[in-house]
Design a protein around this motif. Sequence first.
Motif, PDB file in Angstrom:
ATOM      1  N   THR A 244      12.968 -16.203   2.273  1.00 14.69           N
ATOM      2  CA  THR A 244      12.310 -15.413   1.493  1.00 14.69           C
ATOM      3  C   THR A 244      10.918 -15.175   2.353  1.00 14.69           C
ATOM      4  OG1 THR A 244      12.759 -16.447  -0.425  1.00 14.69           O
ATOM      5  CG2 THR A 244      10.607 -15.569  -0.422  1.00 14.69           C
ATOM      6  N   ALA A 245      10.401 -15.769   3.343  1.00 12.03           N
ATOM      7  CA  ALA A 245       9.320 -15.733   4.117  1.00 12.03           C
ATOM      8  C   ALA A 245       9.811 -14.507   5.349  1.00 12.03           C
ATOM      9  CB  ALA A 245       8.779 -16.681   5.111  1.00 12.03           C
ATOM     10  N   ALA A 246      11.112 -14.326   5.880  1.00  9.62           N
ATOM     11  CA  ALA A 246      11.307 -13.325   6.702  1.00  9.62           C
ATOM     12  C   ALA A 246      11.320 -12.019   6.074  1.00  9.62           C
ATOM     13  CB  ALA A 246      12.788 -13.624   7.227  1.00  9.62           C
ATOM     14  N   GLU A 247      11.788 -11.931   4.692  1.00  6.90           N
ATOM     15  CA  GLU A 247      11.802 -10.683   4.158  1.00  6.90           C
ATOM     16  C   GLU A 247      10.551 -10.301   3.956  1.00  6.90           C
ATOM     17  OE1 GLU A 247      14.228  -8.861   3.427  1.00  6.90           O
ATOM     18  OE2 GLU A 247      13.217  -7.363   2.391  1.00  6.90           O
ATOM     19  N   ARG A 248       9.600 -10.931   3.540  1.00  6.28           N
ATOM     20  CA  ARG A 248       7.992 -10.588   3.157  1.00  6.28           C
ATOM     21  C   ARG A 248       7.469 -10.284   4.357  1.00  6.28           C
ATOM     22  NH1 ARG A 248       3.931 -13.532   5.209  1.00  6.28           N
ATOM     23  NH2 ARG A 248       5.173 -15.399   5.366  1.00  6.28           N
ATOM     24  N   VAL A 249       7.640 -10.585   5.774  1.00  6.37           N
ATOM     25  CA  VAL A 249       7.450 -10.096   6.924  1.00  6.37           C
ATOM     26  C   VAL A 249       7.852  -8.736   7.233  1.00  6.37           C
ATOM     27  CG1 VAL A 249       7.027 -10.275   9.476  1.00  6.37           C
ATOM     28  CG2 VAL A 249       6.867 -12.444   7.827  1.00  6.37           C
ATOM     29  N   ARG A 250       9.337  -8.541   6.873  1.00  8.45           N
ATOM     30  CA  ARG A 250       9.670  -7.123   7.151  1.00  8.45           C
ATOM     31  C   ARG A 250       9.053  -6.190   6.167  1.00  8.45           C
ATOM     32  NH1 ARG A 250      14.788 -10.063   6.600  1.00  8.45           N
ATOM     33  NH2 ARG A 250      15.954 -10.422   8.567  1.00  8.45           N
ATOM     34  N   GLN A 251       8.815  -6.598   4.977  1.00  2.00           N
ATOM     35  CA  GLN A 251       7.954  -5.844   4.328  1.00  2.00           C
ATOM     36  C   GLN A 251       6.331  -5.036   4.697  1.00  2.00           C
ATOM     37  OE1 GLN A 251       8.130  -7.126   0.305  1.00  2.00           O
ATOM     38  NE2 GLN A 251      10.185  -7.094  -0.008  1.00  2.00           N
ATOM     39  N   GLN A 252       6.052  -6.341   5.365  1.00  2.00           N
ATOM     40  CA  GLN A 252       4.670  -5.955   5.753  1.00  2.00           C
ATOM     41  C   GLN A 252       4.846  -4.995   7.110  1.00  2.00           C
ATOM     42  OE1 GLN A 252       3.270  -9.770   7.213  1.00  2.00           O
ATOM     43  NE2 GLN A 252       2.455 -10.271   5.270  1.00  2.00           N
ATOM     44  N   LEU A 253       5.798  -5.254   7.932  1.00  2.00           N
ATOM     45  CA  LEU A 253       6.113  -4.062   8.832  1.00  2.00           C
ATOM     46  C   LEU A 253       6.387  -2.891   8.460  1.00  2.00           C
ATOM     47  CD1 LEU A 253       6.514  -3.739  11.957  1.00  2.00           C
ATOM     48  CD2 LEU A 253       8.821  -4.516  11.936  1.00  2.00           C
ATOM     49  N   GLN A 254       7.144  -2.846   7.405  1.00  2.00           N
ATOM     50  CA  GLN A 254       7.673  -1.557   6.842  1.00  2.00           C
ATOM     51  C   GLN A 254       6.204  -0.803   6.224  1.00  2.00           C
ATOM     52  OE1 GLN A 254      10.607   0.057   7.275  1.00  2.00           O
ATOM     53  NE2 GLN A 254       9.188   2.004   6.514  1.00  2.00           N
ATOM     54  N   LYS A 255       5.625  -1.673   5.731  1.00  2.00           N
ATOM     55  CA  LYS A 255       4.172  -1.126   5.053  1.00  2.00           C
ATOM     56  C   LYS A 255       3.561  -0.382   6.104  1.00  2.00           C
ATOM     57  CE  LYS A 255       0.057  -2.318   2.342  1.00  2.00           C
ATOM     58  NZ  LYS A 255      -0.612  -3.412   1.774  1.00  2.00           N
ATOM     59  N   GLN A 256       3.347  -0.904   7.131  1.00  2.00           N
ATOM     60  CA  GLN A 256       2.438  -0.533   8.334  1.00  2.00           C
ATOM     61  C   GLN A 256       3.173   0.722   8.886  1.00  2.00           C
ATOM     62  OE1 GLN A 256       1.025  -3.301  11.409  1.00  2.00           O
ATOM     63  NE2 GLN A 256      -0.015  -4.251   9.990  1.00  2.00           N
ATOM     64  N   ILE A 257       4.334   0.880   8.808  1.00  2.00           N
ATOM     65  CA  ILE A 257       4.923   2.001   9.306  1.00  2.00           C
ATOM     66  C   ILE A 257       4.817   3.114   8.372  1.00  2.00           C
ATOM     67  CG2 ILE A 257       7.508   3.142   9.766  1.00  2.00           C
ATOM     68  CD1 ILE A 257       8.301   0.427  10.775  1.00  2.00           C
ATOM     69  N   ASN A 258       4.882   2.796   6.908  1.00  2.00           N
ATOM     70  CA  ASN A 258       4.508   3.925   6.059  1.00  2.00           C
ATOM     71  C   ASN A 258       3.154   4.326   6.264  1.00  2.00           C
ATOM     72  OD1 ASN A 258       7.153   3.401   4.928  1.00  2.00           O
ATOM     73  ND2 ASN A 258       6.746   1.920   3.431  1.00  2.00           N
ATOM     74  N   GLU A 259       2.161   3.516   6.613  1.00  3.46           N
ATOM     75  CA  GLU A 259       0.998   3.649   6.591  1.00  3.46           C
ATOM     76  C   GLU A 259       0.648   4.728   7.900  1.00  3.46           C
ATOM     77  OE1 GLU A 259      -1.243  -0.404   4.712  1.00  3.46           O
ATOM     78  OE2 GLU A 259      -1.224   0.095   6.910  1.00  3.46           O
ATOM     79  N   ILE A 260       1.453   4.562   9.043  1.00  7.02           N
ATOM     80  CA  ILE A 260       1.526   5.271  10.057  1.00  7.02           C
ATOM     81  C   ILE A 260       1.922   6.820   9.642  1.00  7.02           C
ATOM     82  CG2 ILE A 260       1.974   5.776  12.529  1.00  7.02           C
ATOM     83  CD1 ILE A 260       0.042   3.877  12.371  1.00  7.02           C
ATOM     84  N   ASN A 261       3.101   6.782   8.895  1.00  7.89           N
ATOM     85  CA  ASN A 261       3.715   7.937   8.367  1.00  7.89           C
ATOM     86  C   ASN A 261       2.565   8.681   7.554  1.00  7.89           C
ATOM     87  OD1 ASN A 261       6.062   7.671   9.886  1.00  7.89           O
ATOM     88  ND2 ASN A 261       7.026   6.529   8.093  1.00  7.89           N
ATOM     89  N   LYS A 262       2.005   8.060   6.526  1.00  7.66           N
ATOM     90  CA  LYS A 262       0.998   8.677   5.867  1.00  7.66           C
ATOM     91  C   LYS A 262      -0.330   9.385   6.762  1.00  7.66           C
ATOM     92  CE  LYS A 262      -1.996   8.136   1.831  1.00  7.66           C
ATOM     93  NZ  LYS A 262      -3.088   8.849   2.542  1.00  7.66           N
ATOM     94  N   VAL A 263      -0.430   8.542   7.908  1.00  8.29           N
ATOM     95  CA  VAL A 263      -1.576   8.986   8.819  1.00  8.29           C
ATOM     96  C   VAL A 263      -1.112  10.418   9.331  1.00  8.29           C
ATOM     97  CG1 VAL A 263      -2.611   8.579  11.074  1.00  8.29           C
ATOM     98  CG2 VAL A 263      -2.780   7.049   9.194  1.00  8.29           C
ATOM     99  N   LYS A 264       0.220  10.465   9.914  1.00  8.21           N
ATOM    100  CA  LYS A 264       0.810  11.627  10.270  1.00  8.21           C
ATOM    101  C   LYS A 264       0.698  12.797   9.399  1.00  8.21           C
ATOM    102  CE  LYS A 264       3.834   9.995  14.180  1.00  8.21           C
ATOM    103  NZ  LYS A 264       5.149  10.052  14.383  1.00  8.21           N
ATOM    104  N   ASP A 265       1.340  12.456   8.328  1.00  8.10           N
ATOM    105  CA  ASP A 265       1.251  13.561   7.167  1.00  8.10           C
ATOM    106  C   ASP A 265      -0.512  14.299   7.149  1.00  8.10           C
ATOM    107  OD1 ASP A 265       3.517  11.966   5.304  1.00  8.10           O
ATOM    108  OD2 ASP A 265       3.724  13.237   6.922  1.00  8.10           O
ATOM    109  N   ASP A 266      -1.254  13.229   6.826  1.00  8.46           N
ATOM    110  CA  ASP A 266      -2.619  13.619   6.499  1.00  8.46           C
ATOM    111  C   ASP A 266      -3.355  14.243   7.812  1.00  8.46           C
ATOM    112  OD1 ASP A 266      -2.519  12.395   4.000  1.00  8.46           O
ATOM    113  OD2 ASP A 266      -3.590  10.482   4.496  1.00  8.46           O
ATOM    114  N   PHE A 267      -3.019  13.792   8.968  1.00 13.10           N
ATOM    115  CA  PHE A 267      -3.299  14.529  10.105  1.00 13.10           C
ATOM    116  C   PHE A 267      -2.875  16.199  10.223  1.00 13.10           C
ATOM    117  CE2 PHE A 267      -2.682  15.573  14.624  1.00 13.10           C
ATOM    118  CZ  PHE A 267      -4.018  15.556  15.063  1.00 13.10           C
ATOM    119  N   ARG A 268      -1.388  16.294   9.643  1.00 12.73           N
ATOM    120  CA  ARG A 268      -0.907  17.604   9.568  1.00 12.73           C
ATOM    121  C   ARG A 268      -1.786  18.292   8.842  1.00 12.73           C
ATOM    122  NH1 ARG A 268       4.305  14.957  10.892  1.00 12.73           N
ATOM    123  NH2 ARG A 268       4.573  14.671   8.458  1.00 12.73           N
ATOM    124  N   LEU A 269      -1.828  17.809   7.605  1.00  7.39           N
ATOM    125  CA  LEU A 269      -2.818  18.635   6.559  1.00  7.39           C
ATOM    126  C   LEU A 269      -4.254  19.149   7.238  1.00  7.39           C
ATOM    127  CD1 LEU A 269      -2.218  16.788   3.514  1.00  7.39           C
ATOM    128  CD2 LEU A 269      -1.114  18.841   4.035  1.00  7.39           C
TER     129      LEU A 269
END
Length: 599
Positions: A244-269
């Motif tokens: 359960t803890a491992a899955e939680r950390v993967r989700q944290q990592l994915q969340k940061q990846i999503n945040e970077i992707n959002k930064v890229k999208d906002d940057f393009r705008l």
Amino acid sequence: MDLLNINLSKFNGLAFIWLDTKAITDRAVFDTLSSPDKWFAHENSDECEHFIRSLENKQIFLVTSGSLGLTTIRSIHDLPQLHSVYIYCQDKSRHSQWASKFDKIRLVDNTTQPLISQLAIDVAHICENIGDQHSRLNEHKQALVWYERALEKIKQHNGLTKDEFVNALQSKIDISTVACQRFQQRPQQLGKGMNEVKRQHELLQQLLDAPTPLSSTEKDEKHIAATIKKIDEWERKNIKQIRTAAERVRQQLQKQINEINKVKDDFRLITDELRQKQSEDDYVEADLQQPLEKLQQLKHQLEISDTSQIDVQITDDIDWSSMVKLVKSTEAKSMKVNFDLIKTREPQIVLDVPTDENDIRMGASNKSFLFYDNDTKKLDLYDQAGLKHTEKLPIKSNIWEIVWSSHFHKYLLQADTSFYTYDEQNHQFEPLQQIKPLEPKIMFSGCTCFNEILVICYEGPGCRIEEWNLNDFTIRKHWKNETERRIIQMLFSIKNPNHIGVTASDQKDIRRFELRDRDMKILKVVNIDRCSYPIPIPTTGDWLISHKDSKVFSLVKDDCTSETIIEYNENVEQAVFLADSNYLAIATQNNKLRFYYVL
């Protein structure tokens, strides 16, 4: 009347009306009061009322006799264009009785001098308020006209508050004059503002282009694979307990990846928006602030979410929720400033400042800095784009030190025997009355602060040094400095808050830079003749030290183990470093303030 309700687009100036069967006495004085407007004289109350009702977009000052006023005021008192009424009569006692029922009647008198004095201050006040309205709309030229008109009128007022009012008006005239000058330079300032937006855009572009686990290079793929492998190995070792803890950390990592992707999208705008603004060449200064703030916000978010700077921390503690989590890598990247660029790079901004004959002081936060002129008592707050806000301080003593207090989130300004705070957000300047010297005749010489700690030194060789707690304003410790040296300036080290950098001189003005601990013990000494003001550099912890009346800086390593000389092309008066934007602002002795981007 509440002047905030005046519609300036329809407002058509002031009107002055004399309602009496007798002619205006002291005509020259009254004409000066109304100038550039003229007086309208009426002998008939009905005609006068009709005329007043026709002036819907004026603000009217009415001087009337007692008898005519009694028949006229009742029907016109509530008209919005009627500003003030003055009863000029022979029987002051009788007319004061009915006049007290009307709020707009400012005075009842049988002599001209009180009438002139009251009319003068009332006209001055409305001129000041109209000027304030124009100023809030950034219509500084119109504001200046009304402020100067107010100053002309108040000279005929003989009240107790005249001097105070004159000083306030003069301050507003000075500010409006500077604003008008800036407006004339507006195209240049807009260009500077756009350059700053472009610079922030390029900086964020560099960060986005830098290798991260989100890009497709082989090095990045290995890094992210190694990170995931650590998680997988730990999961296999403790599969039953920690899945359960491992899955939680993967989700944290994915969340940061999503945040970077959002930064890229906002940057393009933002990129598209900037291209459109530049292509259309249709923007004003206010239009640049929002994209600039957004770029800085995205840069900050990118630095927070950069997965190349995280690692997996593994622990054997029984607390399963914290056994594995993402942490900053010990090999985290840092952007290193290059001060040699001031020799080869043109300054991004150059401003005129009084440095050749005036006594100035400078101090910086991470995003702004203060420039104070002890001769004129003017305090300028500059941001990284060179835009400034000016205040004229109501103090007589000099300011000797300006430091940023993270405890107060304000600037601290140290004077001869007192301290003040200045808020860079709302521009409030206030005395800090809790800090005073032990003896009234002893003067402060310098100060530095870190969190809730404020260290103060006093004037002269062998001076007293105090450590204050800003939570309760008590003195925790105190020491006596070396008797043969006086302290010029001292600053906490950014890299190690247990260290303080001190510039000191002996009786022959031979100077040196000292690294001291919190107990004022000297740890290291670097002999730098003519050294004056040290600047701690946040990215490295090193010290950039200007030389008095010289074209040289010394860059001293944080632990004082080495020194590098940096040559400049002008004699330096003072300098400050803005950490958020990596700008070095240098005030030179030829009356210039230059901004250098040193990354």
